[in-house]
Design an enzyme around this catalytic site. Sequence first.
Site, PDB file in Angstrom:
ATOM      1  N   GLY A  17       0.835  -1.193   0.000  1.00 16.73           N
ATOM      2  CA  GLY A  17       0.000   0.000   0.000  1.00 16.73           C
ATOM      3  C   GLY A  17       0.867   1.238   0.000  1.00 16.73           C
ATOM      4  O   GLY A  17       1.962   1.244  -0.553  1.00 16.73           O
ATOM      5  N   CYS A  18       0.413   2.273   0.633  1.00 16.04           N
ATOM      6  CA  CYS A  18       1.120   3.542   0.685  1.00 16.04           C
ATOM      7  C   CYS A  18       2.514   3.361   1.287  1.00 16.04           C
ATOM      8  O   CYS A  18       2.657   2.816   2.376  1.00 16.04           O
ATOM      9  CB  CYS A  18       0.316   4.520   1.532  1.00 16.04           C
ATOM     10  SG  CYS A  18       1.177   6.046   1.912  1.00 16.04           S
ATOM     11  N   PHE A  19       3.532   3.835   0.584  1.00 14.72           N
ATOM     12  CA  PHE A  19       4.877   3.636   1.108  1.00 14.72           C
ATOM     13  C   PHE A  19       5.180   4.473   2.335  1.00 14.72           C
ATOM     14  O   PHE A  19       6.101   4.184   3.073  1.00 14.72           O
ATOM     15  CB  PHE A  19       5.967   3.759   0.049  1.00 14.72           C
ATOM     16  CG  PHE A  19       5.990   4.995  -0.824  1.00 14.72           C
ATOM     17  CD1 PHE A  19       5.504   6.222  -0.428  1.00 14.72           C
ATOM     18  CD2 PHE A  19       6.549   4.900  -2.080  1.00 14.72           C
ATOM     19  CE1 PHE A  19       5.568   7.323  -1.250  1.00 14.72           C
ATOM     20  CE2 PHE A  19       6.622   6.006  -2.918  1.00 14.72           C
ATOM     21  CZ  PHE A  19       6.123   7.222  -2.496  1.00 14.72           C
TER      22      PHE A  19
END
Length: 184
Positions: A17-19
Amino acid sequence: MENNSQENLEIAVFAGGCFWCTEAVFQKLRGVHSVLPGYTGGNTDNPTYEQVSSGSAGHAEVIKFEYDPKLISYRDLLEVFFATHDPTTLNRQGNDVGTQYRSSIFYTSESQKEQAEDIITELRESHSYTSPIVTTVEPLTKFYEAEDYHKNYFERNQGAPYCMVVINPKIKKFKEKFASLIQE
């Protein structure tokens, strides 16, 4: 993150997902020496954040990190990875939707590939999740470093709404479950 000797460090690359979220978790693990957000798995050379976030580059947001296998095993890293995102949602993590938010393990060795496939099999057989695991296991080809403003995002922006609403609860859950793996 620890900054001991750089000898015998290994590299791992995860897309969960979002880093920003993934980076914030893995920076807290003992044995992890550096965490770098970036992009891989797509078809565009030297992609920008705008290209990746639009989905047009085909890349996933990932973290690439160096770790000392004497201090933390790849298996432990995989367990943290699976526990800190939802590996059952295709191209989605929470409100983040698109192939750039897919769940993927980009292996750098045959051993990493085997261990990743083994843990996915174990999780499926144990019915740890009510939905099927969709995490892919792919060879790491080219890694592209993210722009500087993405690096250490959570540490620099803890008061930002996204950090307070999304990352803080994830960090709290991570600390409760993996206290023995957190660096002091």
